[in-house]
Design a protein around this motif. Structure first.
Motif, PDB file in Angstrom:
ATOM      1  N   THR A   1      74.034  39.665  61.395  1.00 11.82           N
ATOM      2  CA  THR A   1      74.301  38.223  61.330  1.00 11.82           C
ATOM      3  C   THR A   1      74.308  37.626  62.730  1.00 11.82           C
ATOM      4  O   THR A   1      73.742  36.554  62.964  1.00 11.82           O
ATOM      5  N   MET A   2      74.935  38.324  63.659  1.00 12.58           N
ATOM      6  CA  MET A   2      74.999  37.826  65.045  1.00 12.58           C
ATOM      7  C   MET A   2      73.598  37.742  65.652  1.00 12.58           C
ATOM      8  O   MET A   2      73.253  36.785  66.329  1.00 12.58           O
ATOM      9  N   LYS A   3      72.825  38.772  65.400  1.00 15.51           N
ATOM     10  CA  LYS A   3      71.484  38.845  65.976  1.00 15.51           C
ATOM     11  C   LYS A   3      70.598  37.707  65.455  1.00 15.51           C
ATOM     12  O   LYS A   3      69.833  37.101  66.189  1.00 15.51           O
ATOM     13  N   LYS A   4      70.726  37.450  64.150  1.00 11.27           N
ATOM     14  CA  LYS A   4      69.856  36.464  63.513  1.00 11.27           C
ATOM     15  C   LYS A   4      70.354  35.031  63.658  1.00 11.27           C
ATOM     16  O   LYS A   4      69.586  34.091  63.518  1.00 11.27           O
ATOM     17  N   GLY A   5      71.665  34.897  63.870  1.00 11.78           N
ATOM     18  CA  GLY A   5      72.241  33.566  63.745  1.00 11.78           C
ATOM     19  C   GLY A   5      72.469  32.811  65.036  1.00 11.78           C
ATOM     20  O   GLY A   5      73.278  31.891  65.078  1.00 11.78           O
ATOM     21  N   ALA A   6      71.765  33.182  66.096  1.00  8.63           N
ATOM     22  CA  ALA A   6      71.998  32.539  67.393  1.00  8.63           C
ATOM     23  C   ALA A   6      71.764  31.026  67.343  1.00  8.63           C
ATOM     24  O   ALA A   6      72.401  30.273  68.072  1.00  8.63           O
ATOM     25  N   LYS A   7      70.868  30.604  66.439  1.00 15.83           N
ATOM     26  CA  LYS A   7      70.542  29.168  66.384  1.00 15.83           C
ATOM     27  C   LYS A   7      71.628  28.348  65.692  1.00 15.83           C
ATOM     28  O   LYS A   7      71.728  27.160  65.862  1.00 15.83           O
ATOM     29  N   GLU A   8      72.401  29.000  64.852  1.00 15.40           N
ATOM     30  CA  GLU A   8      73.471  28.288  64.136  1.00 15.40           C
ATOM     31  C   GLU A   8      74.806  28.974  64.416  1.00 15.40           C
ATOM     32  O   GLU A   8      75.344  29.671  63.546  1.00 15.40           O
ATOM     33  N   PRO A   9      75.332  28.813  65.638  1.00 16.19           N
ATOM     34  CA  PRO A   9      76.523  29.584  66.018  1.00 16.19           C
ATOM     35  C   PRO A   9      77.742  29.343  65.128  1.00 16.19           C
ATOM     36  O   PRO A   9      78.461  30.278  64.815  1.00 16.19           O
ATOM     37  N   GLU A  10      77.938  28.101  64.681  1.00 19.37           N
ATOM     38  CA  GLU A  10      79.132  27.822  63.872  1.00 19.37           C
ATOM     39  C   GLU A  10      79.104  28.564  62.543  1.00 19.37           C
ATOM     40  O   GLU A  10      80.077  29.200  62.143  1.00 19.37           O
ATOM     41  N   LYS A  11      77.957  28.469  61.888  1.00 14.71           N
ATOM     42  CA  LYS A  11      77.799  29.133  60.589  1.00 14.71           C
ATOM     43  C   LYS A  11      77.919  30.658  60.769  1.00 14.71           C
ATOM     44  O   LYS A  11      78.556  31.345  59.976  1.00 14.71           O
ATOM     45  N   THR A  12      77.292  31.149  61.840  1.00 15.31           N
ATOM     46  CA  THR A  12      77.321  32.581  62.119  1.00 15.31           C
ATOM     47  C   THR A  12      78.754  33.042  62.357  1.00 15.31           C
ATOM     48  O   THR A  12      79.173  34.069  61.805  1.00 15.31           O
ATOM     49  N   ASN A  13      79.484  32.282  63.164  1.00 16.75           N
ATOM     50  CA  ASN A  13      80.869  32.655  63.449  1.00 16.75           C
ATOM     51  C   ASN A  13      81.688  32.748  62.167  1.00 16.75           C
ATOM     52  O   ASN A  13      82.478  33.675  61.998  1.00 16.75           O
ATOM     53  N   GLU A  14      81.486  31.788  61.266  1.00 21.14           N
ATOM     54  CA  GLU A  14      82.242  31.787  60.007  1.00 21.14           C
ATOM     55  C   GLU A  14      81.907  33.038  59.181  1.00 21.14           C
ATOM     56  O   GLU A  14      82.796  33.670  58.621  1.00 21.14           O
ATOM     57  N   LEU A  15      80.619  33.357  59.118  1.00 21.12           N
ATOM     58  CA  LEU A  15      80.197  34.537  58.339  1.00 21.12           C
ATOM     59  C   LEU A  15      80.780  35.816  58.924  1.00 21.12           C
ATOM     60  O   LEU A  15      81.255  36.693  58.206  1.00 21.12           O
ATOM     61  N   VAL A  16      80.732  35.896  60.259  1.00 19.29           N
ATOM     62  CA  VAL A  16      81.241  37.105  60.916  1.00 19.29           C
ATOM     63  C   VAL A  16      82.757  37.201  60.730  1.00 19.29           C
ATOM     64  O   VAL A  16      83.291  38.281  60.445  1.00 19.29           O
ATOM     65  N   LEU A  17      83.420  36.066  60.853  1.00 19.91           N
ATOM     66  CA  LEU A  17      84.883  36.090  60.697  1.00 19.91           C
ATOM     67  C   LEU A  17      85.263  36.586  59.298  1.00 19.91           C
ATOM     68  O   LEU A  17      86.218  37.347  59.140  1.00 19.91           O
ATOM     69  N   LYS A  18      84.507  36.167  58.310  1.00 24.98           N
ATOM     70  CA  LYS A  18      84.759  36.602  56.937  1.00 24.98           C
ATOM     71  C   LYS A  18      84.700  38.137  56.847  1.00 24.98           C
ATOM     72  O   LYS A  18      85.538  38.773  56.215  1.00 24.98           O
ATOM     73  N   ASP A  19      83.679  38.705  57.506  1.00 27.62           N
ATOM     74  CA  ASP A  19      83.534  40.163  57.508  1.00 27.62           C
ATOM     75  C   ASP A  19      84.649  40.832  58.305  1.00 27.62           C
ATOM     76  O   ASP A  19      85.119  41.911  57.949  1.00 27.62           O
ATOM     77  N   ILE A  20      85.044  40.199  59.404  1.00 26.40           N
ATOM     78  CA  ILE A  20      86.121  40.763  60.227  1.00 26.40           C
ATOM     79  C   ILE A  20      87.426  40.803  59.409  1.00 26.40           C
ATOM     80  O   ILE A  20      88.160  41.803  59.444  1.00 26.40           O
ATOM     81  N   ILE A  21      87.670  39.736  58.674  1.00 22.48           N
ATOM     82  CA  ILE A  21      88.880  39.674  57.837  1.00 22.48           C
ATOM     83  C   ILE A  21      88.824  40.769  56.770  1.00 22.48           C
ATOM     84  O   ILE A  21      89.819  41.420  56.470  1.00 22.48           O
ATOM     85  N   LYS A  22      87.626  40.971  56.246  1.00 22.85           N
ATOM     86  CA  LYS A  22      87.450  42.019  55.235  1.00 22.85           C
ATOM     87  C   LYS A  22      87.768  43.396  55.838  1.00 22.85           C
ATOM     88  O   LYS A  22      88.504  44.188  55.245  1.00 22.85           O
TER      89      LYS A  22
END
Lengths: 276, 458
Positions: free
Chosen positions: B195-216
């Motif tokens: 997600t981080m690798k692919k989502g550089a163009k949309e940092p906010e959306k990427t951060n939210e997705l990653v945070l969800k996984d981190i919480i998991k």
């Protein structure tokens, strides 16, 4: 301050790192403000108890607290999710007959993927399906994607979809494409017209009306002239049109059309001579 | 045996085997066709690219698990010739009666013996090695410590720190987790990195997705450590009816599910929807079917993972329009849309009565459905969406969205207006409900009319 604001601040702290949470004055303020409404209910009280230590400099493991707080606040926010409340709506009529054609994914998947994604190789997939006379295009979902495919960024794909759409569904497809046709439009209208042109001379009057209408956009007029190549009887009409004051691109398109017919005639003569 | 094209497709390893098999049948590829007097064995000789004819057979001695055999060199089972033979049966070709060939009789005997032995093995309660299990759990606990360090590091330095130099290090770490039997945490970390690798163009959306996984991950570590420490201390085996076990690397065998009573006999399932997705971070395809149990109305799912490196060896699932009559249905632990699996099934045609049953199972209380969805989604270890069968009144649109309307409730959907116009009005809809930006939204997978299940996906 509400729980969603607090959620946003907590998420932001995780994005920038819990290492600098002590310097995050926005989070500090959000927690303080949330404290004011925390007595509203037991859940809010629990949330406040959870996040309060983040404002305390003596708290040791702030990252764990931050993670626990986000977990809990996210769960509460999920339970507060709401449904939409649109103001003005229009009902979508579903009047189709019950015998819709649906094929298995193994039969239609490749074509749908080709029609709905980008990348190389997809043109050939659609072309092969068309040439092999596969029943794929009878599937109601494929029909929808096929129509959208007419406006594909890759123009050859768009033209192929137009050809299949018109040749497979005949008059119905042409009527559908002509409905709400925007003669002043550009690419979208051109693609529609290119698709209609696969109906050939049957739509000659439509091409003529567009080509001769000065209100029609230049690109649509050019496409209309191009479509008129289907019938050499259109020569006199185009000759008359070229006498009028028309855009340069349209004049060129007419010249190309004459050249196309000339070559066609020469080829025919050559074939006739060979046959003799 | 009720053979339908659907059934043949369900047996075939992939779409091309069906196409090629059909072609063989249509072009008269079979030079001889025979069947046993009791119609349990169909066999014939088929011409192929080789000099000699291929001997092809389909054995229905166990109706729920037919065996396809062929002398061709293909490694696919069933091969296109066996699929072709099934199409010969379907098209009503004449099969001359003949004796069961000797080699097949021997193979039948061998298979019967193997089945008997398997049954014997299964009837005896399994005696797992406690020491091995405890050692495995210790290793998993060690792995969870590594995962915890990863979570701590990311959350301390900030999510964007994963990029740059961190990426390669974390990729190594994710690979190492395989040695600790922690498949799910490994997949989540790989997903974060992807997600981080692919989502550089949309940092906010990427951060939210990653945070969800981190919480998991955080929840897995928290619950997992507690669970494993307790089990190691008590020297207990972790086999319990708890979906969480999969999160810490436990994989279920069908026999284990049966031992836990997680199975049903003689179930009848109807597929409501099917789709295939590609999971980039794992480099694998996922075939996912949504099914309804005609006896209980429970909506469950089937999952078939096909890693790209093993694509040729794993059968690709497909849409299935008949009813699958399953002698033994194994059900995975979980709350909603539980995963199901079966070894054998017999198809039968979907009838109007079946459709009416499905419609009767549809919920008329959308608020109760939404409550259930919220309860499920609020658990970070649960899925992000829940599939439900709901009664609806109509579809409407405003200038932004298309909505499914259930009484006074409007739910925004992803379905296209033009697609809806191509289908008849229906009684109920198969909806995948999820939460986005604080709103309940729905993917409409299918609609059920009083005559048919109309799929908007596959």
């Amino acid at each position: 301050m509400n729980i969603f604001d607090l959620q946003e601040r907590l998420h932001n702290s995780a994005f920038v790192g819990a290492g600098i949470i002590g310097e995050d004055f926005r989070l500090k303020k959000a927690i303080d403000e949330f404290g004011e409404i925390s007595s509203k209910n037991a859940v809010f009280t629990k949330i406040y108890q959870l996040v309060k230590p983040l404002n305390d400099d003596s708290t040791e493991d702030k990252k764990k607290i931050l993670l626990d707080a986000i977990t809990f606040v996210d769960a509460v926010c999920a339970t507060l999710a709401v449904t939409a409340k649109p103001e003005e709506t229009t009902e979508i009529e579903q009047n189709a007959e019950d015998n819709v054609v649906m094929l298995r994914r193994s039969e239609v998947g490749a074509v749908i993927t080709a029609l709905t994604t980008g990348g190389s190789g997809r043109y050939q997939i659609v072309k092969n399906a068309y040439e092999s006379e596969s029943k794929v295009f009878e599937d109601y979902r494929v029909r929808e994607y096929l129509y959208n495919g007419i406006f594909d960024q890759y123009s050859e794909m768009g033209i192929l979809c137009g050809e299949i759409f018109v040749k497979k569904f005949g008059k119905k497809a042409v009527e559908f494409l002509k409905k709400d046709f925007d003669k002043k439009g550009r690419t979208e209208s051109v693609r529609k017209l290119q698709a209609i042109s696969f109906a050939g001379a049957e739509e000659n009057d439509f091409y003529k009306s567009l080509a001769s209408d000065s209100e029609t956009s230049a690109s649509v007029r050019c496409a209309a002239v191009n479509a008129m190549r289907c019938d050499r009887e259109n020569r006199s009409f185009l000759e008359a049109l070229s006498e009028e004051k028309i855009p340069a691109t349209l004049a060129t398109e007419i010249k190309y059309t004459f050249a196309f017919w000339k070559r066609q005639e020469e080829e025919e003569k050559k074939k006739q001579a060979e046959n003799k | 045996m009720n053979i339908t094209e659907d059934y043949i497709a369900s047996l075939a390893p992939n779409a091309s085997a069906v196409t090629n098999g059909k072609k063989i049948s249509k072009t008269g590829g079979f030079v001889s066709l025979h069947k046993s007097p009791d119609s349990t064995l169909y066999y014939g000789e088929c011409s192929g690219s080789g000099k000699s004819l291929y001997s092809t057979s389909v054995d229905f001695i166990d109706e729920a698990s037919p065996v396809c055999r062929c002398s061709c060199p293909s490694r696919q089972i069933p091969c296109k010739h066996a699929v072709g033979l099934l199409f010969e049966i379907l098209s009503g070709k004449t099969f001359e009666e003949g004796e069961v060939p000797e080699d097949i009789a021997k193979k039948r005997e061998k298979k019967a013996n193997a089945e008997e032995k398997k049954k014997e093995r299964e009837s005896k309660p399994s005696k797992p090695n406690k020491t091995t299990a405890v050692n495995k759990m210790k290793k998993q606990l060690e792995g969870l410590e590594i995962v915890e360090k990863f979570v701590d590091e990311v959350i301390t330095r900030g999510i964007s720190s994963v990029m740059g130099t961190g990426l390669a290090t974390y990729l190594e770490l994710a690979k190492d987790l395989g040695n600790y039997y922690l498949i799910e945490p490994q997949n989540i970390i790989l997903n974060i990195l992807y997600t981080m690798k692919k989502g550089a163009k949309e940092p906010e959306k990427t951060n939210e997705l990653v945070l969800k996984d981190i919480i998991k991950l955080h929840s897995i570590v928290k619950k997992g450590k507690e669970f494993l420490k307790d089990k190691i201390e008590k020297k207990e085996l972790p086999a319990e009816d708890d979906a969480f076990l999969e999160m810490i690397g436990f994989t279920w065998k069908l026999t284990q599910l049966k031992e836990l009573g997680l199975y049903r006999e003689n179930a009848e399932l109807v597929q409501l929807s099917f789709d295939v997705s590609y999971i980039d971070s794992r480099s694998e395809f996922l075939d996912e079917g949504i099914w309804i149990d005609l006896q209980t109305g429970e909506i469950s799912k089937t999952e078939n993972h096909r890693p790209t490196r093993a694509m040729n060896y794993i059968k690709e699932e497909d849409s299935f329009f008949d009813v699958a009559c399953v002698p033994e249905l194994c059900i995975y632990p979980g709350d909603s849309n539980r995963r199901v699996r079966w070894d054998k099934f017999v198809p039968r045609n979907l009838t109007k009565d079946d459709i009416m049953k499905i419609i009767d199972f549809a919920s008329t209380d959308i608020q109760a459905v939404i409550k259930n969805v919220k309860n499920c989604i609020k658990n970070p270890l649960s899925t992000d969406s829940v599939v439900s069968l709901v009664r609806y009144d109509k579809f409407v649109r405003d200038d932004k969205n298309v909505y499914i309307v259930c009484g006074d409730t409007y739910i925004a959907t992803d379905v296209s207006e033009n697609m809806l116009k191509k289908i008849p009005s229906a009684e109920c809809a198969v909806t995948e409900l999820y939460i986005q930006d604080g709103k309940i939204c729905a993917n409409v997978l299918s609609v059920v009319t009083d005559k048919n299940i109309i799929r908007l996906k596959y």
